[in-house]
Enzyme design. Sequence first.
Site, PDB file in Angstrom:
ATOM      1  N   GLY A 173       0.780  -1.229   0.000  1.00 46.95           N
ATOM      2  CA  GLY A 173       0.000   0.000   0.000  1.00 46.95           C
ATOM      3  C   GLY A 173       0.810   1.277   0.000  1.00 46.95           C
TER       4      GLY A 173
ATOM      5  N   ASN B 103       1.496   3.028  -2.636  1.00 46.56           N
ATOM      6  CA  ASN B 103       0.772   3.951  -3.538  1.00 46.56           C
ATOM      7  C   ASN B 103      -0.482   4.504  -2.859  1.00 46.56           C
ATOM      8  OD1 ASN B 103       1.979   4.144  -6.413  1.00 46.56           O
ATOM      9  ND2 ASN B 103       2.223   1.987  -5.851  1.00 46.56           N
TER      10      ASN B 103
ATOM     11  N   LYS C 269     -16.575 -15.211  -9.401  1.00 45.85           N
ATOM     12  CA  LYS C 269     -16.002 -13.857  -9.471  1.00 45.85           C
ATOM     13  C   LYS C 269     -17.127 -12.821  -9.580  1.00 45.85           C
ATOM     14  CE  LYS C 269     -12.544 -11.284 -11.978  1.00 45.85           C
ATOM     15  NZ  LYS C 269     -11.142 -11.577 -11.971  1.00 45.85           N
TER      16      LYS C 269
ATOM     17  N   MET D 194      -4.138  -7.666  -6.729  1.00 46.41           N
ATOM     18  CA  MET D 194      -3.595  -8.801  -7.466  1.00 46.41           C
ATOM     19  C   MET D 194      -4.670  -9.654  -8.162  1.00 46.41           C
ATOM     20  SD  MET D 194      -0.519  -8.110  -7.088  1.00 46.41           S
ATOM     21  CE  MET D 194       0.372  -9.536  -7.673  1.00 46.41           C
ATOM     22  N   ARG D 195      -5.699  -8.993  -8.686  1.00 47.69           N
ATOM     23  CA  ARG D 195      -6.742  -9.720  -9.428  1.00 47.69           C
ATOM     24  C   ARG D 195      -7.133  -8.935 -10.655  1.00 47.69           C
ATOM     25  NH1 ARG D 195      -8.928 -13.463  -6.361  1.00 47.69           N
ATOM     26  NH2 ARG D 195      -7.869 -13.365  -4.371  1.00 47.69           N
ATOM     27  N   LEU D 196      -7.597  -9.682 -11.651  1.00 49.91           N
ATOM     28  CA  LEU D 196      -8.136  -9.019 -12.836  1.00 49.91           C
ATOM     29  C   LEU D 196      -9.546  -8.535 -12.516  1.00 49.91           C
ATOM     30  CD1 LEU D 196      -7.245 -11.205 -15.950  1.00 49.91           C
ATOM     31  CD2 LEU D 196      -6.453  -8.903 -15.415  1.00 49.91           C
ATOM     32  N   ILE D 197      -9.871  -7.349 -12.977  1.00 48.17           N
ATOM     33  CA  ILE D 197     -11.230  -6.826 -12.781  1.00 48.17           C
ATOM     34  C   ILE D 197     -12.146  -7.507 -13.810  1.00 48.17           C
ATOM     35  CG2 ILE D 197     -12.656  -4.734 -12.937  1.00 48.17           C
ATOM     36  CD1 ILE D 197     -10.855  -4.676 -10.500  1.00 48.17           C
TER      37      ILE D 197
ATOM     38  N   ASN E  83      -5.150   1.883 -13.180  1.00 45.13           N
ATOM     39  CA  ASN E  83      -4.183   0.956 -12.595  1.00 45.13           C
ATOM     40  C   ASN E  83      -2.780   1.518 -12.781  1.00 45.13           C
ATOM     41  OD1 ASN E  83      -3.144  -1.526 -11.477  1.00 45.13           O
ATOM     42  ND2 ASN E  83      -2.591  -2.152 -13.561  1.00 45.13           N
TER      43      ASN E  83
ATOM     44  N   HIS F 154       1.329   0.338 -13.106  1.00 47.32           N
ATOM     45  CA  HIS F 154       2.149  -0.839 -13.396  1.00 47.32           C
ATOM     46  C   HIS F 154       3.615  -0.419 -13.508  1.00 47.32           C
ATOM     47  CE1 HIS F 154       2.898  -4.892 -14.812  1.00 47.32           C
ATOM     48  NE2 HIS F 154       3.708  -4.371 -15.715  1.00 47.32           N
TER      49      HIS F 154
HETATM   50  C1  GRF Z   1       3.333  -1.315  -7.502  1.00 46.36           C
HETATM   51  O1  GRF Z   1       4.618  -1.538  -8.001  1.00 46.36           O
HETATM   52  C2  GRF Z   1       2.341  -1.207  -8.620  1.00 46.36           C
HETATM   53  O2  GRF Z   1       2.884  -0.664  -9.772  1.00 46.36           O
HETATM   54  C3  GRF Z   1       1.974  -2.655  -8.850  1.00 46.36           C
HETATM   55  O3  GRF Z   1       1.942  -3.227  -7.562  1.00 46.36           O
HETATM   56  C4  GRF Z   1       2.829  -2.510  -6.706  1.00 46.36           C
HETATM   57  C5  GRF Z   1       2.048  -2.101  -5.505  1.00 46.36           C
HETATM   58  O4  GRF Z   1       2.872  -1.507  -4.537  1.00 46.36           O
HETATM   59  N1  GRF Z   1       0.723  -2.761  -9.559  1.00 46.36           N
HETATM   60  P1  GRF Z   1       2.244  -0.863  -3.233  1.00 46.36           P
HETATM   61  O5  GRF Z   1       1.397  -1.936  -2.560  1.00 46.36           O
HETATM   62  O6  GRF Z   1       1.424   0.312  -3.655  1.00 46.36           O
HETATM   63  O7  GRF Z   1       3.420  -0.481  -2.395  1.00 46.36           O
END
Ligand code: GRF
Length: 198
Positions: free
Chosen positions: A14, A16, A64, A89-92, A106, A108
């Site tokens: 978390g 981000n 789902k 960690m899942r596809l929407i 999202n 990445h």
């Molecule tokens: C990040 O690197 C993001 O780009 C990817 O998953 C990671 C999540 O990191 N989708 P955090 O949980 O926000 O620290």
Amino acid sequence: MTLQKAAVFASGTGSNFQAMIDQKDLPCEISLLVCDKAEAPVIDKARKKGISIYLVDPKSYPSKQDYEKEILRELHALGIEWIFLAGYMRLIGSTLLNVFSGKILNIHPSMLPNFPGLDAIGQALEAGVSKTGVTVHFVDEGMDTGPVIIQESVPILKQDTKETLTKRIQQVEHRLYVKAIQLVINKEGVLYEKNSID
Ligand code: GRF
């Protein structure tokens, strides 16, 4: 002016999420954390900031669709208009996509379309490329495939380990996600049809 409400979906650390909730002039209110992992550290970050947490275990639902319907019910109850995926960690699936079309973002850790999917930083190091980066994009039904909102490249240094590169990528992520949110919510020149505003 009342701010539009957003939910962050996360499954892990978390960082981000933390960057978003620490941002003073975010053009929306982070009203909810949706988390699918009871032990995820992101939960504590939400708790400390007094943000509502919706912990939902996908294994408790037969499909789902049922799992997402339950989330949708909560999002509607709170008047959520935006979904920001941050290490979810899942596809929407179609249940959420149909209702939140164009409203799910999202992040990445690569310059998409390069290195989609799991361990994008490891993939870039393995490939021996000289730079990688960060992408924030709209979510569609694919894995890291939706229209790009913004990207920033990050050089890979000779002495980089996965740890040092991850650290520099995270610094860019935290800044870039906030910027992408500002761009889409304030509609500052978003060229949806060109799939890029960078
Ligand atoms: C990040 O690197 C993001 O780009 C990817 O998953 C990671 C999540 O990191 N989708 P955090 O949980 O926000 O620290």
